[in-house]
Design a protein around this motif. Structure first.
Motif, PDB file in Angstrom:
ATOM      1  N   PRO A   1      -4.603   9.586   5.500  1.00 35.95           N
ATOM      2  CA  PRO A   1      -5.292   8.305   5.392  1.00 35.95           C
ATOM      3  C   PRO A   1      -4.494   7.243   4.639  1.00 35.95           C
ATOM      4  N   VAL A   2      -3.800   7.654   3.566  1.00 31.85           N
ATOM      5  CA  VAL A   2      -2.970   6.703   2.829  1.00 31.85           C
ATOM      6  C   VAL A   2      -1.758   6.308   3.668  1.00 31.85           C
ATOM      7  N   ALA A   3      -1.182   7.279   4.390  1.00 35.89           N
ATOM      8  CA  ALA A   3      -0.041   6.986   5.262  1.00 35.89           C
ATOM      9  C   ALA A   3      -0.443   6.001   6.357  1.00 35.89           C
ATOM     10  N   LEU A   4      -1.639   6.193   6.930  1.00 34.59           N
ATOM     11  CA  LEU A   4      -2.111   5.283   7.976  1.00 34.59           C
ATOM     12  C   LEU A   4      -2.290   3.875   7.429  1.00 34.59           C
ATOM     13  N   THR A   5      -2.876   3.771   6.243  1.00 35.35           N
ATOM     14  CA  THR A   5      -3.047   2.451   5.631  1.00 35.35           C
ATOM     15  C   THR A   5      -1.695   1.804   5.357  1.00 35.35           C
ATOM     16  N   SER A   6      -0.682   2.612   5.112  1.00 38.69           N
ATOM     17  CA  SER A   6       0.654   2.103   4.816  1.00 38.69           C
ATOM     18  C   SER A   6       1.312   1.435   6.024  1.00 38.69           C
ATOM     19  N   PHE A   7       0.725   1.619   7.198  1.00 36.70           N
ATOM     20  CA  PHE A   7       1.206   0.933   8.404  1.00 36.70           C
ATOM     21  C   PHE A   7       0.073   0.147   9.060  1.00 36.70           C
ATOM     22  N   GLY A   8      -0.881  -0.297   8.264  1.00 31.59           N
ATOM     23  CA  GLY A   8      -2.047  -1.002   8.805  1.00 31.59           C
ATOM     24  C   GLY A   8      -1.844  -2.501   8.916  1.00 31.59           C
TER      25      GLY A   8
ATOM     26  N   PHE B   1     -11.130   0.373 -10.111  1.00 29.97           N
ATOM     27  CA  PHE B   1     -10.980   1.831 -10.123  1.00 29.97           C
ATOM     28  C   PHE B   1      -9.657   2.217  -9.467  1.00 29.97           C
ATOM     29  N   GLY B   2      -9.475   3.500  -9.192  1.00 30.27           N
ATOM     30  CA  GLY B   2      -8.187   4.029  -8.756  1.00 30.27           C
ATOM     31  C   GLY B   2      -7.614   3.375  -7.521  1.00 30.27           C
ATOM     32  N   PHE B   3      -6.325   3.068  -7.570  1.00 27.32           N
ATOM     33  CA  PHE B   3      -5.616   2.434  -6.473  1.00 27.32           C
ATOM     34  C   PHE B   3      -5.586   3.342  -5.242  1.00 27.32           C
ATOM     35  N   VAL B   4      -5.167   4.595  -5.434  1.00 25.97           N
ATOM     36  CA  VAL B   4      -5.038   5.518  -4.307  1.00 25.97           C
ATOM     37  C   VAL B   4      -6.404   5.854  -3.723  1.00 25.97           C
ATOM     38  N   ILE B   5      -7.438   5.923  -4.565  1.00 31.91           N
ATOM     39  CA  ILE B   5      -8.793   6.171  -4.058  1.00 31.91           C
ATOM     40  C   ILE B   5      -9.207   5.059  -3.105  1.00 31.91           C
ATOM     41  N   ALA B   6      -8.945   3.806  -3.501  1.00 32.12           N
ATOM     42  CA  ALA B   6      -9.276   2.662  -2.649  1.00 32.12           C
ATOM     43  C   ALA B   6      -8.498   2.701  -1.344  1.00 32.12           C
ATOM     44  N   ILE B   7      -7.200   3.018  -1.432  1.00 34.35           N
ATOM     45  CA  ILE B   7      -6.362   3.086  -0.232  1.00 34.35           C
ATOM     46  C   ILE B   7      -6.847   4.182   0.705  1.00 34.35           C
TER      47      ILE B   7
ATOM     48  N   ALA C   1       0.826  -1.200   0.000  1.00 32.32           N
ATOM     49  CA  ALA C   1       0.000   0.000   0.000  1.00 32.32           C
ATOM     50  C   ALA C   1       0.862   1.252   0.000  1.00 32.32           C
ATOM     51  N   GLY C   2       1.899   1.252   0.836  1.00 34.21           N
ATOM     52  CA  GLY C   2       2.727   2.442   0.970  1.00 34.21           C
ATOM     53  C   GLY C   2       3.562   2.761  -0.245  1.00 34.21           C
ATOM     54  N   MET C   3       4.268   1.766  -0.747  1.00 35.76           N
ATOM     55  CA  MET C   3       5.160   1.996  -1.872  1.00 35.76           C
ATOM     56  C   MET C   3       4.407   2.506  -3.093  1.00 35.76           C
ATOM     57  N   LEU C   4       3.245   1.952  -3.344  1.00 31.57           N
ATOM     58  CA  LEU C   4       2.535   2.272  -4.570  1.00 31.57           C
ATOM     59  C   LEU C   4       1.503   3.385  -4.391  1.00 31.57           C
ATOM     60  N   GLY C   5       1.103   3.660  -3.161  1.00 38.06           N
ATOM     61  CA  GLY C   5       0.116   4.701  -2.919  1.00 38.06           C
ATOM     62  C   GLY C   5       0.695   6.029  -2.468  1.00 38.06           C
ATOM     63  N   LEU C   6       1.799   5.996  -1.712  1.00 33.10           N
ATOM     64  CA  LEU C   6       2.345   7.220  -1.138  1.00 33.10           C
ATOM     65  C   LEU C   6       2.854   8.239  -2.157  1.00 33.10           C
ATOM     66  N   PRO C   7       3.561   7.837  -3.227  1.00 34.19           N
ATOM     67  CA  PRO C   7       4.063   8.854  -4.162  1.00 34.19           C
ATOM     68  C   PRO C   7       2.972   9.756  -4.715  1.00 34.19           C
ATOM     69  N   SER C   8       1.842   9.185  -5.120  1.00 32.14           N
ATOM     70  CA  SER C   8       0.749   9.997  -5.660  1.00 32.14           C
ATOM     71  C   SER C   8       0.034  10.761  -4.552  1.00 32.14           C
ATOM     72  N   ALA C   9      -0.212  10.093  -3.416  1.00 28.07           N
ATOM     73  CA  ALA C   9      -0.914  10.741  -2.305  1.00 28.07           C
ATOM     74  C   ALA C   9      -0.107  11.897  -1.721  1.00 28.07           C
ATOM     75  N   GLY C  10       1.225  11.769  -1.757  1.00 30.43           N
ATOM     76  CA  GLY C  10       2.087  12.794  -1.172  1.00 30.43           C
ATOM     77  C   GLY C  10       2.616  13.804  -2.161  1.00 30.43           C
ATOM     78  N   ALA C  11       2.141  13.774  -3.400  1.00 27.09           N
ATOM     79  CA  ALA C  11       2.661  14.692  -4.429  1.00 27.09           C
ATOM     80  C   ALA C  11       2.444  16.147  -4.037  1.00 27.09           C
ATOM     81  N   GLY C  12       1.334  16.441  -3.379  1.00 26.97           N
ATOM     82  CA  GLY C  12       1.075  17.811  -2.957  1.00 26.97           C
ATOM     83  C   GLY C  12       1.985  18.234  -1.820  1.00 26.97           C
TER      84      GLY C  12
END
Length: 417
Positions: free
Chosen positions: A201-208, A343-349, A34-45
């Protein structure tokens, strides 16, 4: 405390003296997909500095909340599960709500991994993405069906494989890392901090990993070894996350995340964007292999936790027939959903992260508070921190869920590239 509520999900392997690294790899494998593939897009801002701060804070809180579960579990047999303890300590209604969130998060993560694996394997095998997803589930869920020991073995192999492909891929990216891109010095007036709230929320899932805590306690036969395995696993995950974000953000300019975000942060979109800035085909292949290994390791790790949890919830026996029933309720629903509604990976995460705040932060805090109120509550293993730590963990969970819903309503700033 009623010990009769304990149900033998799988036998403890205490006498086999399992290694610390094996357990740490199981915990890390649950996290890293979850973290490796979700964090780059979620943390782009939030970009580099604020993304690292967000995931480091999350790692600390989530490690402590896992230890809180261990403290609550100490009153029960080694074979007890999250479901049993929550029901006994907090009552049927709280447990029912907790069960719904645990299954929702586990199911949506498995769903995201199955969908992403199909998209990646489609390019590798040349099969239709749906056929690839079915093959993926049939082959790799067999490790979960077999035993925790099998998951231990394959997790160590996968983590080692991930490290090798990661090192090769990251070293290839590191050659092209531009410090002005990494720290976005070109846009000096940009504000990053507000975007980190939507990232949580994505960061939390990355340590779930919390649905695997009971499995770890049973695996080691005691709380203290399980505590060290949890810390080792979250530390491995955090280290990999930071290296990965540095490599991505130092190679792919912030402004180029727009197309990835438009496609819901799908893994194949991220890999395509990376491919445009990676000169070496071998490095690009290494990144693709790493991504597949990350998805696979998390699929198996999350699958193990959900498998054990549902076995206890539905009172399935630890026999071939009983484990086949558990396999069906664990893997079949997310597979069907993946085939019908990709549908979107990051949306699901993100949705998973909002729901996960219940059983990764709020429930552990309530359980440890109840545990310490018991007559023998202060004996044996104890998580660090007093009432202040309980409030910190619970507050972090509530704020993370609030941030997710604020983001959904468009109240938080949204980065579009």
């Amino acid at each position: 405390m009623d010990k009769s509520l304990s149900l033998p999900v799988r036998e403890s392997v205490k006498d086999n003296n399992p290694s610390l690294i094996g357990g740490a790899c199981i915990i890390a494998s649950v996290c890293v997909g979850a973290g490796m593939l979700g964090l780059p897009s979620a943390g782009a801002g939030a970009w580099t500095i604020w993304s690292v701060l967000a995931i480091t804070l999350t790692m600390i809180v989530m490690t402590v909340s896992g230890w809180m579960l261990l403290e609550a579990f100490k009153h029960y047999d080694l074979k007890v599960s999250f479901n049993t303890v929550t029901k006994d300590m907090l009552g049927d209604k709280v447990n029912m709500f907790n069960n719904l969130t645990v299954y929702f998060v586990g199911g949506i993560l498995l769903y995201a991994y199955i969908t992403s694996s199909g998209l990646i394997l489609q390019d590798v095998l040349g099969f239709d993405s749906k056929i690839s997803s079915i093959l993926f589930v049939l082959v790799f869920s067999a490790f979960v069906w077999h035993s925790t020991r099998a998951v231990d073995r394959i997790s160590v192999v996968l983590i080692a494989f991930m490290v090798l492909s990661f090192v090769f891929g990251v070293s290839g990216l590191a050659v092209n890392v531009d410090m002005s891109v990494l720290f976005d010095t070109i846009n000096e007036q940009t504000i990053y901090a507000p975007y980190s709230m939507a990232m949580l929320p994505v960061a939390l899932t990355s340590f779930g990993y919390h649905h695997s805590v009971a499995s770890m306690r049973s695996y080691y036969g005691e709380e203290r070894k399980a505590k060290n395995a949890i810390l080792g696993g979250t530390a491995i995950a955090l280290s990999l996350y930071i290296l990965w974000l540095f490599s991505i953000y130092g190679s792919l300019p912030r402004s180029q995340f727009g197309p990835v975000i438009e496609q819901g942060g799908n893994v194949d979109a991220l890999l395509t964007a990376l491919g445009s800035v990676i000169a070496s085909e071998k490095v690009a292949n290494a990144i693709n292999i790493f991504s597949m290994a990350a998805i696979l390791s998390s699929f198996i790790g999350v699958g193990l936790g959900v498998f054990d949890y549902l076995a206890d919830l539905f009172k399935f026996e630890d026999t071939k027939q009983g484990r086949a029933k558990t396999w069906l309720v664990t893997f079949l629903p997310p597979l069907i959903m993946s085939l019908l509604f990709p549908f979107g990976f990051v949306i699901a995460i993100g949705y998973a992260g909002a729901a996960a705040t219940v059983w990764t932060c709020i429930i552990p805090a309530l359980l440890v508070r109840k545990s310490r109120s018991l007559e023998n509550g202060n004996e044996g293993f104890k998580a660090p921190g007093g009432k202040a730590m309980i409030m910190l963990v619970m507050g972090f969970g509530v704020l993370t869920a609030v941030f997710h819903f604020m983001s959904m309503l468009g109240i938080l700033p949204a980065f579009r590239g």
